[in-house]
Design a protein around this motif. Sequence first.
Motif, short mmCIF file in Angstrom:
data_model
loop_
_atom_site.label_atom_id
_atom_site.label_comp_id
_atom_site.label_asym_id
_atom_site.label_seq_id
_atom_site.Cartn_x
_atom_site.Cartn_y
_atom_site.Cartn_z
N LEU A 450 -10.04 11.53 -20.64
CA LEU A 450 -8.80 11.19 -21.35
C LEU A 450 -7.88 12.39 -21.47
O LEU A 450 -6.65 12.26 -21.40
N SER A 451 -8.45 13.58 -21.65
CA SER A 451 -7.63 14.79 -21.75
C SER A 451 -6.91 15.06 -20.43
O SER A 451 -5.73 15.46 -20.42
N VAL A 452 -7.59 14.85 -19.32
CA VAL A 452 -6.95 15.03 -18.02
C VAL A 452 -5.81 14.03 -17.85
O VAL A 452 -4.73 14.38 -17.36
N CYS A 453 -6.05 12.79 -18.26
CA CYS A 453 -4.99 11.78 -18.18
C CYS A 453 -3.79 12.17 -19.04
O CYS A 453 -2.63 12.04 -18.60
N ASP A 454 -4.04 12.65 -20.25
CA ASP A 454 -2.94 13.08 -21.12
C ASP A 454 -2.17 14.24 -20.51
O ASP A 454 -0.95 14.32 -20.64
N THR A 455 -2.88 15.14 -19.83
CA THR A 455 -2.23 16.30 -19.22
C THR A 455 -1.34 15.89 -18.05
O THR A 455 -0.25 16.44 -17.86
N LEU A 456 -1.81 14.92 -17.27
CA LEU A 456 -1.08 14.53 -16.07
C LEU A 456 0.01 13.49 -16.34
O LEU A 456 0.89 13.30 -15.50
N ALA A 457 -0.06 12.82 -17.48
CA ALA A 457 0.89 11.75 -17.77
C ALA A 457 2.36 12.19 -17.70
O ALA A 457 3.20 11.45 -17.17
N PRO A 458 2.74 13.39 -18.20
CA PRO A 458 4.16 13.79 -18.09
C PRO A 458 4.65 13.93 -16.66
O PRO A 458 5.87 13.95 -16.43
N LEU A 459 3.74 14.02 -15.69
CA LEU A 459 4.14 14.17 -14.29
C LEU A 459 4.48 12.83 -13.64
O LEU A 459 4.94 12.81 -12.49
N SER A 460 4.24 11.74 -14.33
CA SER A 460 4.46 10.41 -13.73
C SER A 460 5.92 10.01 -13.87
O SER A 460 6.27 9.06 -14.57
N VAL A 461 6.79 10.71 -13.15
CA VAL A 461 8.23 10.48 -13.27
C VAL A 461 8.65 9.17 -12.62
O VAL A 461 9.75 8.67 -12.89
N THR A 462 7.81 8.59 -11.76
CA THR A 462 8.16 7.33 -11.12
C THR A 462 7.50 6.15 -11.80
O THR A 462 7.40 5.06 -11.23
N ARG A 463 7.03 6.35 -13.02
CA ARG A 463 6.35 5.26 -13.73
C ARG A 463 7.29 4.10 -13.99
O ARG A 463 6.90 2.95 -13.94
N ARG A 464 8.56 4.39 -14.25
CA ARG A 464 9.55 3.34 -14.44
C ARG A 464 10.64 3.49 -13.40
O ARG A 464 11.29 4.53 -13.30
N LEU A 465 10.83 2.45 -12.61
CA LEU A 465 11.82 2.43 -11.55
C LEU A 465 12.72 1.21 -11.73
O LEU A 465 12.35 0.25 -12.41
N PRO A 466 13.91 1.22 -11.11
CA PRO A 466 14.80 0.07 -11.25
C PRO A 466 14.14 -1.19 -10.70
O PRO A 466 13.49 -1.16 -9.65
N PRO A 467 14.28 -2.33 -11.40
CA PRO A 467 13.72 -3.58 -10.86
C PRO A 467 14.35 -3.92 -9.51
O PRO A 467 15.53 -3.66 -9.27
N LEU A 468 13.55 -4.51 -8.64
CA LEU A 468 13.99 -4.83 -7.29
C LEU A 468 14.63 -6.21 -7.24
O LEU A 468 14.17 -7.14 -7.91
N ASP A 469 15.68 -6.34 -6.43
CA ASP A 469 16.10 -7.69 -6.08
C ASP A 469 15.40 -8.09 -4.78
O ASP A 469 14.57 -7.35 -4.26
N ILE A 470 15.69 -9.27 -4.26
CA ILE A 470 14.98 -9.78 -3.09
C ILE A 470 15.17 -8.85 -1.88
O ILE A 470 14.21 -8.51 -1.18
N ALA A 471 16.42 -8.43 -1.63
CA ALA A 471 16.68 -7.57 -0.47
C ALA A 471 15.92 -6.25 -0.59
O ALA A 471 15.32 -5.77 0.39
N GLN A 472 15.94 -5.64 -1.76
CA GLN A 472 15.22 -4.38 -1.94
C GLN A 472 13.72 -4.58 -1.83
O GLN A 472 13.00 -3.74 -1.29
N GLY A 473 13.23 -5.72 -2.32
CA GLY A 473 11.80 -6.01 -2.19
C GLY A 473 11.39 -6.12 -0.74
O GLY A 473 10.32 -5.63 -0.35
N VAL A 474 12.22 -6.76 0.09
CA VAL A 474 11.92 -6.87 1.52
C VAL A 474 11.91 -5.49 2.17
O VAL A 474 11.05 -5.17 3.00
N VAL A 475 12.87 -4.65 1.79
CA VAL A 475 12.92 -3.28 2.34
C VAL A 475 11.67 -2.50 1.98
O VAL A 475 11.06 -1.84 2.83
N VAL A 476 11.26 -2.57 0.71
CA VAL A 476 10.07 -1.83 0.28
C VAL A 476 8.83 -2.37 0.98
O VAL A 476 7.98 -1.61 1.44
N LEU A 477 8.71 -3.68 1.09
CA LEU A 477 7.55 -4.27 1.77
C LEU A 477 7.49 -3.87 3.23
O LEU A 477 6.43 -3.45 3.72
N ALA A 478 8.62 -3.98 3.93
CA ALA A 478 8.64 -3.61 5.35
C ALA A 478 8.35 -2.12 5.54
O ALA A 478 7.60 -1.72 6.44
N GLY A 479 8.94 -1.30 4.67
CA GLY A 479 8.69 0.14 4.77
C GLY A 479 7.24 0.49 4.57
O GLY A 479 6.68 1.31 5.30
#
Length: 777
Positions: A450-479
């Motif tokens: 748990l201490s390691v998780c607490d230490t690394l948690a601030p590094l998770s800058v991509t934990r929240r990203l903009p919600p995808l619409d259908i076109a962006q979802g297709v792009v992410v899936l294909a990529g």
Amino acid sequence: MAGTRLARPSLVLPWIAAAWLSGLFIGAQWQHEVAPVLVGVGLVGALCIAAHGRELGARLWSAPLSFFAFCCGLGVSQAAPAPCLVRGEAQLTARVESVRHGFGDASLRLRVLDGRLLDSRQAVPGGLGLTAKVESTGAPPPGSIVAVEAELRPRTRLRNPSPHPRLSPPRGDGCWARWRESPPLEIIGVPRWVVVDGARARVRAHMNEALPQDVAGVARALVLGDGAALGYTQRQTIAAVGLAHLFAVSGLHVALVSGTMVHSLHWLIRGSAIGLDPRRVAAALGIPLTLLHAFFAGGSPSAWRAAITAALTWSLVVMGRRPSAASVTAGAALILSAPDPSMALRPAFLLSIVATSAIVSGPRLAPATRWPRLVASATLSARTLVATTPMVWWWFGGVPLIGWLTNILVLPFGSWVVIPLAHVFALATAFPAVAGPAGAALTVAVHVLLSVCDTLAPLSVTRRLPPLDIAQGVVVLAGCLLLLIVRGWRGRIAVLAAATLLWLGANGVLVAREQPRDLLRVSFVDVGQGDATLIDFPNGQLGLVDTGQGGRHPAVRELHSLLAARRRSRIDLLIITHGHPDHYGGLQPLIDEVEITELWLNGQLLTEERDGAMARLVSSVLARGTRVRFAPELCDDSHHFGGARLEVLWPCPRYDPALGLNDNSITLRLVFGGRSFLLTGDLERESERRLVESGRLQPVDVLKVAHHGSRTSTTPFFLAAVHPSLAVVSSGAGNRYGHPSPSVIARLRKAGARVLRTDVRGGVIIRTDGEQLEIRR
């Protein structure tokens, strides 16, 4: 006969499983009346191939069989069960479908067998789902039949048009059940496996008593599948660093335990003179033990998927055949999803299938690779991260890229230290002599993890990203698919660059569409029993009238999700009509998440409330630089805002202390071109009368019906003054107040208004260019 040689099962089965699951997923969104025809087509086609395949000499069976499996998947996807349409006290008989144990309480999922409402004697529909809480020690085992008396009320399910559509499997609303008596339920029938549940209860009690709470929560999650025993902060931190699968009974977990059991059995019987192949004997014994472990560990979809995969593997070993990882995984998916297609559409199940597929389809390392285990771990971690990114981003709103590193560095410690120690401590329930040392070692190991998780948690800058619409979802899936297929760093960098550019282009299109110019868009958001109205002004600015309820109400998440999907991080004008929680309860979460430029209030709650909650909220927005304005100033003149015109009609010149909060609701007229909207808060009969007599009312095109359609509002003389062509009622489905009142609906229709209700069809969006009105529901 080479011409009649069949396609290898190792190639056919994965394609069939993939097609079947794809059909299930698409069918769950589609729900068309031709679905039974598709099932018939799929079954007839499969039978024809089975009967005449050798005559056809088809080596490529995978293509037609996959097509027919896809048709069957489209056809059998289940529609959402009927929602809860009953409210009141009821006497019921129900089956316990699942139990989720936390600390001190447990959440039950029940299925009604028979029951009636106590007052009206109306029958409660059989098959209706119920959700309730009981004390953990009094929770009945899954499969039990119970008799209960409970107050039923519908669960809040919100539906709003959004750029980020919900692609989750259909779920029934069901009812909440609140117990009328203590003890809340009587067990009238128990399942045959009650012995296993009793053993689980003893292990759970032993962990709660002998371990610190944080350690007991982790141990229970790993051994019993009690994910709710983890604290909320713990769960958030663990998810942020991409290790949610480590702290649950996941496929990795079951595979580790199953493999350990079989290899231990092989080692024990290797030197015995039983006259049988010890490897096959150990595998045969491992089949029931693996299934029993999955059942003991809570029976989650991912646990059963992994257990059946392991059982199929050991079955092939017993038969002297070499297991194919791809075919065994596909077979397990088919075995689990055929009797219960809804299981295959759960995110946890799909994620486990996709992650396993990414692992088994990975390339083999070159023989001369340096640090082979580290390279293999890094490769597998990267492949699972890439493969699961589209689903994790879509369903959970972000991708913990730090998970690639934690799965290389932290996962081995959790897998080979924490999980074994948790199981050793569970066994100490029967062998108390080892409880002390095992508990001490487990406590140290869990605290390190748990201490390691607490230490690394601030590094998770991509934990929240903009919600995808259908076109962006297709792009992410294909990529992501191309990243898994393409070999070489140059190719992968090219794929990543192209996907990034396409995603940014799709995001620009989304912003242009969701932040329209030269149009007025008014969104009556479905927030349940409450009000929240988003206004996209013609110059691109954003307004919000009321915020819905706050706290843990789903309205908070719904409003925030809609703002994020529309790429809105600032509210230029926020208006709180009056001081009831279903209108301003969501203000504090908004203050914490978005920038608010200007706030309008009537001022009544600031002077009359006793606990000072509104005063603290106003102080909070003032500290953030928000301009706050009150009724006397707002009533002076009409306000040109965002390319439209806003008029505060009531309470003017200021609120009346002799009237209640509802009757002092800020009432607004919004005008763009030749079209107008009237937003009335919770205005009631007395203020409607005064407003009509003031002469300030004019006919409008769209009326937001006052007080959620209560019978105390929307009087005939008020309707005669405003004469709307459209009327929008914002109320919660099955609310306890009976809103909207049938008499109000009748009055609106008699006045010639078309009525749109959020409790029936979800959120309503009305757009106008100043001349035409366009409705979207």
